[in-house]
Design a protein around this motif. Structure first.
Motif, PDB file in Angstrom:
ATOM      1  N   THR A 168       0.833  -1.091  -0.086  1.00 33.17           N
ATOM      2  CA  THR A 168      -0.043  -0.031  -0.079  1.00 33.17           C
ATOM      3  C   THR A 168       1.000   1.273   0.054  1.00 33.17           C
ATOM      4  N   LEU A 169       0.695   1.990  -0.968  1.00 32.44           N
ATOM      5  CA  LEU A 169       1.408   3.386  -0.998  1.00 32.44           C
ATOM      6  C   LEU A 169       0.841   4.271  -0.164  1.00 32.44           C
ATOM      7  N   VAL A 170       1.786   4.845   0.710  1.00 32.62           N
ATOM      8  CA  VAL A 170       1.075   5.765   1.564  1.00 32.62           C
ATOM      9  C   VAL A 170       2.185   7.031   1.635  1.00 32.62           C
ATOM     10  N   PHE A 171       1.694   8.302   1.472  1.00 30.19           N
ATOM     11  CA  PHE A 171       2.460   9.569   1.968  1.00 30.19           C
ATOM     12  C   PHE A 171       2.672   9.657   3.398  1.00 30.19           C
ATOM     13  N   PRO A 172       3.913   9.983   3.860  1.00 27.64           N
ATOM     14  CA  PRO A 172       4.090  10.297   5.190  1.00 27.64           C
ATOM     15  C   PRO A 172       3.188  11.120   5.675  1.00 27.64           C
ATOM     16  N   ILE A 173       2.719  11.082   7.035  1.00 32.08           N
ATOM     17  CA  ILE A 173       1.656  11.960   7.585  1.00 32.08           C
ATOM     18  C   ILE A 173       2.444  13.050   8.384  1.00 32.08           C
ATOM     19  N   ARG A 174       2.639  14.139   7.630  1.00 37.95           N
ATOM     20  CA  ARG A 174       3.918  15.199   8.161  1.00 37.95           C
ATOM     21  C   ARG A 174       2.992  15.862   9.252  1.00 37.95           C
ATOM     22  N   TYR A 175       1.951  15.874   9.296  1.00 36.53           N
ATOM     23  CA  TYR A 175       1.185  16.939  10.358  1.00 36.53           C
ATOM     24  C   TYR A 175       1.214  16.079  11.738  1.00 36.53           C
ATOM     25  N   HIS A 176       1.728  15.233  11.978  1.00 35.00           N
ATOM     26  CA  HIS A 176       1.934  14.181  13.285  1.00 35.00           C
ATOM     27  C   HIS A 176       3.062  14.824  13.807  1.00 35.00           C
TER      28      HIS A 176
END
Length: 243
Positions: A168-176
């Motif tokens: 599964t391709l997932v962008f890093p969740i930067r706002y964590h």
């Protein structure tokens, strides 16, 4: 930025000598903007000193152009237009092909079709320091951080999977802010759960093959044999194109 004056040990004496000589940085350039619409901005090499003279280093190129003198800085002021190629700008704003090396004593060939007028997205290279020129109109159309984050959230919610890796391709969740984001470089470590004992999240970030445009997860397989490749080349698992 002023150059230092060799041979002066006393700081006050050196400062006074610099003021007398009015030295200018070898990496200086000028951006001149029209005072009336369409407010075009033009790039020129070098800069004026306190005596209103163009200041060039001893190793800089200089030649006579009609009744004026033209020249280039020691390491060159380079300009890349969004739809063009790198050129070097002279003191008078003429455009030239790149020299054989940045400090070569021979200028490149004069380029008739190039212009020193800056446009949105132009890049200015000053001896390794690269400046990005943006216009007010271009900035008004630029996506905001919130818009980019919304597109990333939409892509993550779709749970896109690559047909080859089944990941599964997932962008890093930067706002964590409280949880650092790390992306593993090992294809066997793809996961979306915290790593025990570290508190970090390993995500399968999308990676793009620039030649064909296919987006997959990061992987170490598919590299070309040393005999068949030039440098660090890899093969896209979807279309088999080399990049």
């Amino acid at each position: 930025v002023m150059d230092t004056l060799p041979g002066c040990d006393d700081e006050r004496e050196a400062f006074q000598a610099i003021q007398r000589h009015c030295l200018v940085s070898r990496f200086a350039c000028r951006i001149v903007v029209d005072r009336s619409p369409p407010y075009q901005a033009r790039l020129y090499a070098a800069a004026f000193n306190d005596f209103r003279d163009i200041s060039l280093g001893r190793q800089a190129l200089s030649w006579k152009s009609g009744i004026l003198r033209d020249g280039m800085t020691t390491n060159g002021v380079l300009l890349l237009q969004p739809s063009g190629m790198w050129h070097e700008v002279s003191v008078l704003g003429d455009m030239y092909r790149l020299r054989s090396s940045r400090s070569s004593g021979v200028s490149g060939k004069h380029s008739e079709g190039a212009t020193n007028v800056l446009s949105d997205g132009s890049l200015i290279d000053l001896g390794g320091a690269t400046l990005l020129y943006r216009t007010a109109e271009g900035l008004s159309c630029t996506p905001t951080c919130e818009a980019i984050q919304a597109m990333q959230d939409q892509a993550n919610a779709a749970l896109n999977q690559h047909s080859e890796t089944r990941s599964t391709l997932v962008f890093p969740i930067r706002y964590h802010k409280d949880v650092p984001i790390t992306v593993s470089s090992q294809s066997s470590c793809y996961a979306d759960s915290p790593t025990p004992g570290t508190g970090a999240i390993q995500l399968t970030a999308p990676w793009c093959y620039l030649t064909c445009g296919h987006v997959i997860g990061l992987h170490d397989w598919g590299r070309m044999p040393p005999i068949q490749r030039h440098g660090n080349m890899k093969q896209c698992p979807t279309c088999k194109m080399i990049w």
